[in-house]
Design a protein around this motif. Structure first.
Motif, mmCIF file in Angstrom:
data_model
loop_
_atom_site.group_PDB
_atom_site.id
_atom_site.type_symbol
_atom_site.label_atom_id
_atom_site.label_comp_id
_atom_site.label_asym_id
_atom_site.label_seq_id
_atom_site.Cartn_x
_atom_site.Cartn_y
_atom_site.Cartn_z
ATOM 1 N N PHE A 14 0.827 -1.211 0.000
ATOM 2 C CA PHE A 14 0.000 0.000 0.000
ATOM 3 C C PHE A 14 0.860 1.259 0.000
ATOM 4 C CE2 PHE A 14 -2.109 3.391 2.418
ATOM 5 C CZ PHE A 14 -3.180 3.631 1.572
ATOM 6 N N TYR A 15 1.841 1.304 0.895
ATOM 7 C CA TYR A 15 2.675 2.506 0.992
ATOM 8 C C TYR A 15 3.557 2.704 -0.231
ATOM 9 C CZ TYR A 15 1.142 3.234 5.772
ATOM 10 O OH TYR A 15 0.377 3.480 6.880
ATOM 11 N N LYS A 16 3.950 1.612 -0.864
ATOM 12 C CA LYS A 16 4.849 1.730 -2.018
ATOM 13 C C LYS A 16 4.097 1.946 -3.337
ATOM 14 C CE LYS A 16 9.116 -0.060 -3.825
ATOM 15 N NZ LYS A 16 10.255 -0.901 -3.591
ATOM 16 N N TRP A 17 2.954 1.219 -3.523
ATOM 17 C CA TRP A 17 2.276 1.248 -4.820
ATOM 18 C C TRP A 17 0.804 1.645 -4.784
ATOM 19 C CZ3 TRP A 17 5.488 -3.276 -4.084
ATOM 20 C CH2 TRP A 17 6.707 -3.178 -4.737
ATOM 21 N N GLY A 18 0.197 1.758 -3.604
ATOM 22 C CA GLY A 18 -1.174 2.241 -3.521
ATOM 23 C C GLY A 18 -2.229 1.156 -3.433
ATOM 24 N N MET A 19 -3.457 1.639 -3.243
ATOM 25 C CA MET A 19 -4.592 0.758 -2.984
ATOM 26 C C MET A 19 -4.923 -0.149 -4.170
ATOM 27 S SD MET A 19 -6.373 -0.013 -0.543
ATOM 28 C CE MET A 19 -7.764 -1.003 -0.183
ATOM 29 N N GLU A 20 -4.794 0.343 -5.369
ATOM 30 C CA GLU A 20 -5.118 -0.471 -6.544
ATOM 31 C C GLU A 20 -4.253 -1.730 -6.586
ATOM 32 O OE1 GLU A 20 -5.036 -0.145 -11.400
ATOM 33 O OE2 GLU A 20 -5.353 1.687 -10.226
ATOM 34 N N THR A 21 -2.989 -1.592 -6.280
ATOM 35 C CA THR A 21 -2.083 -2.741 -6.279
ATOM 36 C C THR A 21 -2.413 -3.688 -5.133
ATOM 37 O OG1 THR A 21 -0.382 -1.359 -7.280
ATOM 38 C CG2 THR A 21 0.343 -3.425 -6.292
ATOM 39 N N VAL A 22 -2.798 -3.138 -3.980
ATOM 40 C CA VAL A 22 -3.218 -3.974 -2.851
ATOM 41 C C VAL A 22 -4.422 -4.818 -3.255
ATOM 42 C CG1 VAL A 22 -4.275 -3.941 -0.548
ATOM 43 C CG2 VAL A 22 -2.296 -2.498 -1.032
ATOM 44 N N GLU A 23 -5.394 -4.196 -3.904
ATOM 45 C CA GLU A 23 -6.592 -4.923 -4.335
ATOM 46 C C GLU A 23 -6.243 -6.029 -5.327
ATOM 47 O OE1 GLU A 23 -9.061 -1.713 -5.673
ATOM 48 O OE2 GLU A 23 -9.807 -1.317 -3.642
ATOM 49 N N LYS A 24 -5.331 -5.743 -6.251
ATOM 50 C CA LYS A 24 -4.902 -6.765 -7.214
ATOM 51 C C LYS A 24 -4.221 -7.930 -6.498
ATOM 52 C CE LYS A 24 -4.156 -3.724 -11.173
ATOM 53 N NZ LYS A 24 -3.148 -3.124 -12.069
ATOM 54 N N LEU A 25 -3.347 -7.610 -5.537
ATOM 55 C CA LEU A 25 -2.639 -8.647 -4.786
ATOM 56 C C LEU A 25 -3.623 -9.503 -3.998
ATOM 57 C CD1 LEU A 25 -0.101 -10.023 -3.688
ATOM 58 C CD2 LEU A 25 0.019 -8.212 -1.961
#
Length: 52
Positions: A21-32
């Motif tokens: 989240f801190y490095k790439w944001g919420m969109e990447t968290v959701e994808k992960l």
């Protein structure tokens, strides 16, 4: 077959989610999270590949 996460695994996963989240944001968290859930579902369906 139920997938049971150890407390250590849960804590590690949450730490990873926080770092992502801190490095790439919420969109990447959701994808992960989607990919992890998809993997868990596949393990459930094809449990002969990953026995207990």
């Amino acid at each position: 077959m139920d997938i049971v996460w150890s407390k250590n695994a849960e804590n590690s996963f949450l730490d990873i989610i926080e770092q992502v989240f801190y490095k790439w944001g919420m969109e990447t968290v959701e994808k992960l999270e989607f990919q992890v859930n998809e993997l868990i579902e596949n393990i459930n369906i094809h449990n002969h590949i990953c026995p207990k």
